[in-house]
Write a protein that holds these residues in place. Sequence first.
Motif, mmCIF file in Angstrom:
data_model
loop_
_atom_site.group_PDB
_atom_site.id
_atom_site.type_symbol
_atom_site.label_atom_id
_atom_site.label_comp_id
_atom_site.label_asym_id
_atom_site.label_seq_id
_atom_site.Cartn_x
_atom_site.Cartn_y
_atom_site.Cartn_z
ATOM 1 N N LYS A 1 1.524 1.855 -7.084
ATOM 2 C CA LYS A 1 1.092 0.936 -8.139
ATOM 3 C C LYS A 1 0.187 1.635 -9.157
ATOM 4 O O LYS A 1 0.294 1.374 -10.350
ATOM 5 C CB LYS A 1 0.328 -0.255 -7.551
ATOM 6 N N SER A 2 -0.712 2.466 -8.674
ATOM 7 C CA SER A 2 -1.665 3.109 -9.593
ATOM 8 C C SER A 2 -0.948 4.007 -10.596
ATOM 9 O O SER A 2 -1.328 4.060 -11.773
ATOM 10 C CB SER A 2 -2.691 3.924 -8.805
ATOM 11 N N THR A 3 0.077 4.693 -10.135
ATOM 12 C CA THR A 3 0.861 5.549 -11.032
ATOM 13 C C THR A 3 1.542 4.709 -12.102
ATOM 14 O O THR A 3 1.505 5.039 -13.291
ATOM 15 C CB THR A 3 1.923 6.321 -10.232
ATOM 16 N N VAL A 4 2.145 3.599 -11.691
ATOM 17 C CA VAL A 4 2.820 2.715 -12.639
ATOM 18 C C VAL A 4 1.807 2.084 -13.592
ATOM 19 O O VAL A 4 2.048 1.990 -14.805
ATOM 20 C CB VAL A 4 3.623 1.637 -11.884
ATOM 21 N N ALA A 5 0.656 1.666 -13.065
ATOM 22 C CA ALA A 5 -0.374 1.064 -13.913
ATOM 23 C C ALA A 5 -0.800 2.027 -15.014
ATOM 24 O O ALA A 5 -0.982 1.626 -16.169
ATOM 25 C CB ALA A 5 -1.579 0.653 -13.065
ATOM 26 N N ALA A 6 -0.956 3.297 -14.659
ATOM 27 C CA ALA A 6 -1.381 4.290 -15.653
ATOM 28 C C ALA A 6 -0.363 4.409 -16.791
ATOM 29 O O ALA A 6 -0.737 4.607 -17.956
ATOM 30 C CB ALA A 6 -1.585 5.647 -14.979
ATOM 31 N N LEU A 7 0.918 4.272 -16.475
ATOM 32 C CA LEU A 7 1.962 4.356 -17.504
ATOM 33 C C LEU A 7 1.892 3.158 -18.455
ATOM 34 O O LEU A 7 2.166 3.293 -19.653
ATOM 35 C CB LEU A 7 3.346 4.430 -16.841
ATOM 36 N N TRP A 8 1.530 1.988 -17.934
ATOM 37 C CA TRP A 8 1.340 0.815 -18.795
ATOM 38 C C TRP A 8 0.111 0.993 -19.684
ATOM 39 O O TRP A 8 0.135 0.649 -20.869
ATOM 40 C CB TRP A 8 1.206 -0.449 -17.943
ATOM 41 N N THR B 1 7.906 5.980 3.498
ATOM 42 C CA THR B 1 7.300 6.594 2.307
ATOM 43 C C THR B 1 5.882 6.094 2.105
ATOM 44 O O THR B 1 4.966 6.873 1.806
ATOM 45 C CB THR B 1 8.152 6.283 1.057
ATOM 46 N N GLN B 2 5.681 4.789 2.272
ATOM 47 C CA GLN B 2 4.335 4.221 2.160
ATOM 48 C C GLN B 2 3.377 4.906 3.134
ATOM 49 O O GLN B 2 2.267 5.313 2.764
ATOM 50 C CB GLN B 2 4.357 2.722 2.462
ATOM 51 N N ILE B 3 3.789 4.993 4.392
ATOM 52 C CA ILE B 3 2.931 5.566 5.428
ATOM 53 C C ILE B 3 2.587 7.020 5.091
ATOM 54 O O ILE B 3 1.410 7.431 5.153
ATOM 55 C CB ILE B 3 3.612 5.470 6.812
ATOM 56 N N GLU B 4 3.586 7.769 4.705
ATOM 57 C CA GLU B 4 3.382 9.191 4.379
ATOM 58 C C GLU B 4 2.396 9.350 3.228
ATOM 59 O O GLU B 4 1.484 10.192 3.276
ATOM 60 C CB GLU B 4 4.749 9.794 4.011
ATOM 61 N N ARG B 5 2.543 8.543 2.192
ATOM 62 C CA ARG B 5 1.659 8.649 1.026
ATOM 63 C C ARG B 5 0.220 8.286 1.369
ATOM 64 O O ARG B 5 -0.719 8.956 0.929
ATOM 65 C CB ARG B 5 2.160 7.730 -0.088
ATOM 66 N N VAL B 6 0.042 7.212 2.149
ATOM 67 C CA VAL B 6 -1.326 6.771 2.451
ATOM 68 C C VAL B 6 -2.023 7.778 3.363
ATOM 69 O O VAL B 6 -3.211 8.076 3.174
ATOM 70 C CB VAL B 6 -1.328 5.360 3.074
ATOM 71 N N ILE C 1 0.846 -1.187 0.000
ATOM 72 C CA ILE C 1 0.000 0.000 0.000
ATOM 73 C C ILE C 1 0.889 1.246 0.000
ATOM 74 O O ILE C 1 1.903 1.312 0.698
ATOM 75 C CB ILE C 1 -0.955 -0.012 1.222
ATOM 76 N N GLY C 2 0.535 2.225 -0.831
ATOM 77 C CA GLY C 2 1.307 3.463 -0.888
ATOM 78 C C GLY C 2 2.594 3.366 -1.678
ATOM 79 O O GLY C 2 3.391 4.308 -1.683
ATOM 80 N N SER C 3 2.797 2.259 -2.390
ATOM 81 C CA SER C 3 4.039 2.119 -3.165
ATOM 82 C C SER C 3 3.971 2.852 -4.503
ATOM 83 O O SER C 3 5.003 3.127 -5.120
ATOM 84 C CB SER C 3 4.357 0.637 -3.400
ATOM 85 N N GLN D 1 -1.073 -1.043 10.421
ATOM 86 C CA GLN D 1 -1.757 -2.336 10.502
ATOM 87 C C GLN D 1 -1.915 -2.972 9.123
ATOM 88 O O GLN D 1 -1.721 -4.179 8.951
ATOM 89 C CB GLN D 1 -3.143 -2.162 11.154
ATOM 90 N N VAL D 2 -2.264 -2.149 8.140
ATOM 91 C CA VAL D 2 -2.417 -2.667 6.776
ATOM 92 C C VAL D 2 -1.077 -3.190 6.266
ATOM 93 O O VAL D 2 -0.991 -4.287 5.695
ATOM 94 C CB VAL D 2 -2.970 -1.574 5.834
ATOM 95 N N ILE D 3 -0.025 -2.423 6.478
ATOM 96 C CA ILE D 3 1.307 -2.849 6.021
ATOM 97 C C ILE D 3 1.707 -4.160 6.695
ATOM 98 O O ILE D 3 2.265 -5.060 6.049
ATOM 99 C CB ILE D 3 2.345 -1.739 6.290
ATOM 100 N N ALA D 4 1.387 -4.296 7.972
ATOM 101 C CA ALA D 4 1.738 -5.516 8.709
ATOM 102 C C ALA D 4 1.004 -6.738 8.174
ATOM 103 O O ALA D 4 1.494 -7.865 8.286
ATOM 104 C CB ALA D 4 1.431 -5.334 10.196
ATOM 105 N N GLN D 5 -0.185 -6.531 7.569
ATOM 106 C CA GLN D 5 -0.970 -7.636 7.012
ATOM 107 C C GLN D 5 -0.429 -8.076 5.650
ATOM 108 O O GLN D 5 -0.767 -9.155 5.168
ATOM 109 C CB GLN D 5 -2.437 -7.214 6.847
ATOM 110 N N GLN D 6 0.391 -7.228 5.032
ATOM 111 C CA GLN D 6 0.886 -7.528 3.693
ATOM 112 C C GLN D 6 2.244 -8.234 3.774
ATOM 113 O O GLN D 6 2.895 -8.242 4.809
ATOM 114 C CB GLN D 6 1.012 -6.231 2.877
ATOM 115 N N ALA D 7 2.644 -8.828 2.658
ATOM 116 C CA ALA D 7 3.924 -9.539 2.613
ATOM 117 C C ALA D 7 5.072 -8.573 2.891
ATOM 118 O O ALA D 7 5.013 -7.404 2.499
ATOM 119 C CB ALA D 7 4.111 -10.181 1.241
ATOM 120 N N PRO D 8 6.132 -9.030 3.554
ATOM 121 C CA PRO D 8 7.320 -8.183 3.736
ATOM 122 C C PRO D 8 7.892 -7.767 2.382
ATOM 123 O O PRO D 8 7.790 -8.513 1.390
ATOM 124 C CB PRO D 8 8.301 -9.097 4.486
ATOM 125 N N ARG D 9 8.487 -6.603 2.342
ATOM 126 C CA ARG D 9 9.021 -6.085 1.078
ATOM 127 C C ARG D 9 10.007 -7.066 0.440
ATOM 128 O O ARG D 9 9.991 -7.285 -0.773
ATOM 129 C CB ARG D 9 9.700 -4.739 1.306
#
Length: 201
Positions: free
Chosen positions: A17-24, A139-144, A13-15, A157-165
């Motif tokens: 992805k949406s920006t990168v998806a738009a470029l594709w 950076t993720q936290i700041e963006r979200v 979350i906050g990485s 909490q959301v980041i903790a539920q996701q896979a480690p980087r």
Amino acid sequence: MAQPVRIGLTGGIGSGKSTVAALWVQRGATLVDTDAIARSLTLPGGAAIGPLAQVFGPAIIDATGAMDRQRMRERVFADAGAKQQLEQILHPLIGQACDEQALRATGPAVLFDVPLLVESGRWRSRVDRVLVVDADTPTQIERVIARSGWPRETVEQVIAQQAPRALRRSAADAVLHNQGKSLATLDEEVALLWARWVAAR
């Protein structure tokens, strides 16, 4: 006509992805957004509403007839069993919708935006390439927080539920590091991947 290249796009979350998806998409990829599909399934009249009410009770449905996202988020954070139940309802429906959208794709690539691609364990076999968008946790936290106004604790909490980087990066065919970069630089990196994965076929 060759089958479109199937690319799985993921990241925390906050990485970005949406920006990168738009470029594709600008280059001709068809986007299949699993978050958007999940939202549509949990809107009033969505295919998941009946099963959700049956499993979690009517309190999980808000006054509009949609899933109460905040209440569900609290349930999932507090109870791993509830998370599993939610996934058992949503994942088959999301998978079916993804397949239907991909079959309608007419471009040279289909980009599946799947936040939990690594965690699910099912997606690697469904795509030709995995692209991970990566950013450090601060950076993720700041963006979200800036985007959603969520409290810091909720984002953590959301980041903790996701896979480690590191685990996410280890599953990737390519990693785009998305912090401290201009959009133009990110676009150049997407262009290189497009040339290698799509145009070269």
